[in-house]
Structures are given as structure tokens and as C-alpha cells.
Design an enzyme around this catalytic site. Structure first.
Site, PDB file in Angstrom:
ATOM      1  N   SER A 133      84.850  28.315  26.799  1.00 38.34           N
ATOM      2  CA  SER A 133      85.711  29.068  25.835  1.00 38.34           C
ATOM      3  C   SER A 133      86.305  28.362  24.824  1.00 38.34           C
ATOM      4  O   SER A 133      87.119  27.260  25.196  1.00 38.34           O
ATOM      5  CB  SER A 133      86.608  29.854  26.629  1.00 38.34           C
ATOM      6  OG  SER A 133      85.955  30.511  27.680  1.00 38.34           O
ATOM      7  N   HIS A 169      82.275  33.009  22.735  1.00 39.92           N
ATOM      8  CA  HIS A 169      80.803  32.541  23.162  1.00 39.92           C
ATOM      9  C   HIS A 169      79.802  32.924  22.122  1.00 39.92           C
ATOM     10  O   HIS A 169      79.741  33.882  22.095  1.00 39.92           O
ATOM     11  CB  HIS A 169      80.786  32.861  24.503  1.00 39.92           C
ATOM     12  CG  HIS A 169      81.691  32.183  25.651  1.00 39.92           C
ATOM     13  ND1 HIS A 169      81.310  31.037  26.462  1.00 39.92           N
ATOM     14  CD2 HIS A 169      82.782  32.503  26.020  1.00 39.92           C
ATOM     15  CE1 HIS A 169      82.253  30.831  26.942  1.00 39.92           C
ATOM     16  NE2 HIS A 169      83.229  31.721  26.984  1.00 39.92           N
ATOM     17  N   HIS A 186      78.682  33.711  32.918  1.00 41.51           N
ATOM     18  CA  HIS A 186      79.644  33.832  33.923  1.00 41.51           C
ATOM     19  C   HIS A 186      79.360  34.757  34.855  1.00 41.51           C
ATOM     20  O   HIS A 186      78.571  35.870  34.772  1.00 41.51           O
ATOM     21  CB  HIS A 186      81.155  34.122  33.235  1.00 41.51           C
ATOM     22  CG  HIS A 186      81.438  33.318  32.225  1.00 41.51           C
ATOM     23  ND1 HIS A 186      81.329  33.278  31.014  1.00 41.51           N
ATOM     24  CD2 HIS A 186      82.509  32.211  32.436  1.00 41.51           C
ATOM     25  CE1 HIS A 186      81.862  32.389  30.162  1.00 41.51           C
ATOM     26  NE2 HIS A 186      82.439  31.476  31.242  1.00 41.51           N
ATOM     27  N   TYR A 223      81.171  36.671  36.495  1.00 44.31           N
ATOM     28  CA  TYR A 223      82.217  38.051  36.263  1.00 44.31           C
ATOM     29  C   TYR A 223      81.365  38.892  35.264  1.00 44.31           C
ATOM     30  O   TYR A 223      81.632  40.121  35.360  1.00 44.31           O
ATOM     31  CB  TYR A 223      83.536  37.707  35.790  1.00 44.31           C
ATOM     32  CG  TYR A 223      83.599  37.029  34.411  1.00 44.31           C
ATOM     33  CD1 TYR A 223      83.357  37.831  33.218  1.00 44.31           C
ATOM     34  CD2 TYR A 223      84.289  35.690  34.464  1.00 44.31           C
ATOM     35  CE1 TYR A 223      83.620  37.164  32.025  1.00 44.31           C
ATOM     36  CE2 TYR A 223      84.266  35.177  33.201  1.00 44.31           C
ATOM     37  CZ  TYR A 223      84.025  35.690  32.032  1.00 44.31           C
ATOM     38  OH  TYR A 223      84.275  34.886  30.952  1.00 44.31           O
ATOM     39  N   GLU A 224      80.589  38.320  34.270  1.00 46.49           N
ATOM     40  CA  GLU A 224      79.581  39.242  33.638  1.00 46.49           C
ATOM     41  C   GLU A 224      78.677  40.114  34.200  1.00 46.49           C
ATOM     42  O   GLU A 224      78.029  41.183  34.047  1.00 46.49           O
ATOM     43  CB  GLU A 224      78.944  38.276  32.551  1.00 46.49           C
ATOM     44  CG  GLU A 224      80.041  37.827  31.720  1.00 46.49           C
ATOM     45  CD  GLU A 224      79.328  36.775  30.585  1.00 46.49           C
ATOM     46  OE1 GLU A 224      78.888  37.137  29.315  1.00 46.49           O
ATOM     47  OE2 GLU A 224      78.962  35.520  30.918  1.00 46.49           O
ATOM     48  N   ALA A 264      87.664  25.960  29.762  1.00 49.78           N
ATOM     49  CA  ALA A 264      89.068  26.227  29.724  1.00 49.78           C
ATOM     50  C   ALA A 264      89.691  26.724  31.015  1.00 49.78           C
ATOM     51  O   ALA A 264      88.981  27.334  31.662  1.00 49.78           O
ATOM     52  CB  ALA A 264      89.502  27.469  28.767  1.00 49.78           C
ATOM     53  N   MET A 319      87.099  30.183  35.804  1.00 51.98           N
ATOM     54  CA  MET A 319      86.290  31.401  36.333  1.00 51.98           C
ATOM     55  C   MET A 319      84.456  30.915  35.977  1.00 51.98           C
ATOM     56  O   MET A 319      83.654  31.579  35.860  1.00 51.98           O
ATOM     57  CB  MET A 319      86.341  32.534  35.456  1.00 51.98           C
ATOM     58  CG  MET A 319      87.925  33.032  35.599  1.00 51.98           C
ATOM     59  SD  MET A 319      87.881  34.663  34.500  1.00 51.98           S
ATOM     60  CE  MET A 319      89.879  34.895  34.621  1.00 51.98           C
ATOM     61  N   SER A 320      84.387  29.542  35.952  1.00 50.47           N
ATOM     62  CA  SER A 320      82.996  28.954  35.678  1.00 50.47           C
ATOM     63  C   SER A 320      82.715  27.726  36.569  1.00 50.47           C
ATOM     64  O   SER A 320      83.455  27.367  37.432  1.00 50.47           O
ATOM     65  CB  SER A 320      82.975  28.833  34.254  1.00 50.47           C
ATOM     66  OG  SER A 320      83.812  27.809  33.953  1.00 50.47           O
ATOM     67  N   ASN A 342      96.437  27.339  29.349  1.00 53.44           N
ATOM     68  CA  ASN A 342      97.817  27.771  29.805  1.00 53.44           C
ATOM     69  C   ASN A 342      98.120  27.397  31.377  1.00 53.44           C
ATOM     70  O   ASN A 342      97.345  26.872  32.046  1.00 53.44           O
ATOM     71  CB  ASN A 342      97.575  29.269  29.771  1.00 53.44           C
ATOM     72  CG  ASN A 342      96.186  29.709  30.839  1.00 53.44           C
ATOM     73  OD1 ASN A 342      94.930  29.551  30.653  1.00 53.44           O
ATOM     74  ND2 ASN A 342      96.543  30.116  32.034  1.00 53.44           N
ATOM     75  N   HIS A 365      93.580  36.222  27.108  1.00 55.55           N
ATOM     76  CA  HIS A 365      92.502  35.434  26.726  1.00 55.55           C
ATOM     77  C   HIS A 365      92.757  34.949  25.279  1.00 55.55           C
ATOM     78  O   HIS A 365      92.357  33.969  24.886  1.00 55.55           O
ATOM     79  CB  HIS A 365      91.200  36.461  26.723  1.00 55.55           C
ATOM     80  CG  HIS A 365      90.022  35.786  26.346  1.00 55.55           C
ATOM     81  ND1 HIS A 365      89.493  34.736  26.961  1.00 55.55           N
ATOM     82  CD2 HIS A 365      89.220  36.042  25.314  1.00 55.55           C
ATOM     83  CE1 HIS A 365      88.282  34.497  26.511  1.00 55.55           C
ATOM     84  NE2 HIS A 365      88.273  35.011  25.156  1.00 55.55           N
TER      85      HIS A 365
HETATM   86  N1  HPA Z   1      92.847  31.421  35.515  1.00 58.71           N
HETATM   87  C1  HPA Z   1      91.674  31.655  35.540  1.00 58.71           C
HETATM   88  N2  HPA Z   1      90.674  31.036  34.571  1.00 58.71           N
HETATM   89  C2  HPA Z   1      91.157  30.792  33.472  1.00 58.71           C
HETATM   90  C3  HPA Z   1      92.599  30.602  33.367  1.00 58.71           C
HETATM   91  C4  HPA Z   1      93.385  30.862  34.166  1.00 58.71           C
HETATM   92  O1  HPA Z   1      94.726  30.632  34.255  1.00 58.71           O
HETATM   93  N3  HPA Z   1      92.681  29.974  31.980  1.00 58.71           N
HETATM   94  C5  HPA Z   1      91.633  29.866  31.571  1.00 58.71           C
HETATM   95  N4  HPA Z   1      90.669  30.437  32.094  1.00 58.71           N
END
Ligand code: HPA
Length: 272
Positions: A29, A60, A82, A84-85, A112, A210-211, A234, A246
Site C-alpha cells: 500500500s 494498489h 490480499h 481479505y479481498e 504498510a 494484513m499481508s 500508524n 486507511h
Molecule cells: N493494523 C493492520 N494492518 C495495518 C495497520 C494496522 O494498524 N496499518 C497498516 N496496515
């Protein structure tokens, strides 16, 4: 799966005129911009590639970019698939199989991630030295194809030690302060609760995303050396008293992407 891999490989090779990629890049990302800097690029949209799923998440692009970076032959995924997709694990990781078939021996995986380690700050770059798979699934479940790799792959050096050393040295060369730590892979698409983040910290995680975990498992199965880099976009939930979004993730990755690009370029240059 072998037949599908070979069909996809042939399709890609047809566009490459004997060009052979050695290094794979999976760009997460907000980090896909690096692919725009690849020279003499051959660009192939995922939707044109047989057996490739199509990428949906914002931030993406969804294409392979194949060409030269710092004098090396690279194949980059500008956008990844991903879990989750809704893709199956073997769809998420199919491009890694194809990279291997094309001759890739080294893979740089980027993402990320949320910072769990409280000494981290948004904007930090973290070299991944290990991961914890919290996805409740594994891309290697099912019959094993011994031509692709062993039934029970060793994961004790899932992230190649020499590549970790190389990345650290590159950080020093560039005067970048790099972090190092353990990446926790969750399925998403929800961000974590504060309690989940506390748990992950107790378990030894430094960053969460998440990847990455599925691709790294398959790369190890295939005998590809992996380097992982997280952009801490973050602080994970509950560490600061503020909600996650996001947009924040994308905003922060945009701020550090110059450093990120410098680092990956230098690492690619020094890889042998
Ligand atoms: N949690 C999960 N996935 C993420 C995060 C997070 O805080 N930041 C970027 N991808």
C-alpha cells in the site's frame, strides 16, 4: 497448479524477449510508486495475465512491471492480492510461484504496517526479521507438489539473515535509521482492537499488517531468499488515543516513500 504456473510463465515470457528477472519486488500500500522508476519497463496488467486474480483495494495499481533497477533485472508487483479481498491463499501467493518459474531467486516483500512496539513512530521503516502467522490459514495446506518444494518447509530463517544484514548496511550507508522486528500477519480487513494489539505485543510482535505472511511462506517453500520491509504507517490500535484510517496509512507511506525508494534501490543494487 504446475500447469497454470507454466501457462502464466509462458504468457509473461512472450512479452519479455529473453529478458530474465532475478529479483522480485512485492510493493505494498502506497509503495507501488517504486515500480514507476523501473527502466525499460514491460508492464502487464493483472487482468491480462492468465490465472492471475485482479487487484481491488485502493492505493494498489494491479500490474507487473518488469525491467531494470540499479542495473539489476527485476519483476515488481505494483499492488498485491490480499486474503481479505476474498482470494484463496493459493491465489494470493500464485505470483510468487510464477516469479520462481521465471527465475527469481530473491524477493523483496514490502508492506504498510501498524506499529506495536511503542518505541516505533509512524514513518519508520522496519526490516522484518521474523513473522507470526495469525491468519488461521496457510497457503501450503493441501496436497504438496514436491517439484515446488518440501512438504514441511523449514521456516527458521524465513527472512534471510544475509539480506537482513545487507539491508541494515544499506540503511547505514544512506544514513537512514532503520528499525528491526517481528511482523504479525492478521487477515484484516478490520484493524485490530486495542486488546488484540496488547496481546500481539505480549506475543512478541513489533508490527502488524494484513499481508506478506502468505507470500513469504510460499517463497520459503520455493527456496527463494526473502527480505521484508515494513513501513510503519500508524501506531496500532490502542497505543495512541485515536482511531485508525486507511487514509492515514496512505498519507504516512507517501511521506516516507522517498526513504523507502532510496533503501530498496540501494539494497537491489547491492544484491548479488
Ligand atoms: N493494523 C493492520 N494492518 C495495518 C495497520 C494496522 O494498524 N496499518 C497498516 N496496515
Amino acid at each position: 497448479m504446475i500447469e497454470q504456473i507454466n501457462e502464466t510463465k509462458s504468457y509473461i515470457e512472450q512479452q519479455l524477449n529473453d529478458f530474465k528477472p532475478d529479483i522480485g519486488l512485492i510493493l505494498g500500500s502506497g509503495l507501488g510508486i517504486l515500480a514507476d522508476e523501473i527502466e525499460n519497463p514491460t508492464t502487464i496488467a493483472y487482468k491480462e495475465i492468465p490465472h492471475f486474480p485482479t487487484s481491488t483495494v485502493s492505493g494498489h495499481k494491479g500490474q507487473l512491471v518488469i525491467g531494470n533497477l540499479q542495473g539489476k533485472n527485476v519483476i515488481a508487483m505494483q499492488g498485491r492480492f490480499h486474503y481479505y479481498e476474498g482470494y484463496e491463499m493459493n491465489q494470493v501467493t500464485f505470483p510468487v510461484r510464477v516469479m520462481k518459474a521465471l527465475g527469481v531467486e530473491k524477493l523483496v516483500v514490502t508492506n504498510a504496517a501498524g506499529g506495536i512496539n511503542e518505541s516505533f513512530n509512524p514513518g519508520d521503516l522496519m526490516i522484518i526479521n521474523d513473522h507470526i502467522n495469525m491468519m488461521g490459514d496457510n497457503p501450503l495446506i493441501g496436497p504438496n507438489d514436491d517439484d515446488l518444494g518440501p512438504r514441511f518447509p523449514d521456516m527458521s530463517q524465513a527472512y534471510n539473515r544475509e539480506l537482513i544484514q545487507l539491508a541494515k548496511q544499506c540503511g547505514e550507508d544512506l544514513n537512514l535509521e532503520l528499525r528491526e522486528g517481528v511482523y504479525v500477519g492478521n487477515t484484516g480487513p478490520t484493524y485490530e482492537t486495542g486488546s488484540e494489539v496488547k496481546m500481539l505485543r505480549t506475543l512478541g510482535g513489533d508490527a502488524v499488517g494484513m499481508s506478506t505472511v502468505p507470500e513469504v511462506i510460499v517463497a520459503n517453500h520455493a527456496g527463494i531468499d526473502v527480505l521484508g520491509i515494513s513501513c510503519i504507517s500508524n501506531m496500532a490500535a490502542g497505543i495512541l488515543d485515536q482511531p485508525l484510517s486507511h487514509d492515514e496509512v496512505i498519507e504516512t507511506t507517501e511521506k516516507v516513500r522517498e526513504d523507502f525508494i532510496k533503501l530498496v534501490r540501494h539494497v537491489v543494487e547491492k544484491m548479488n
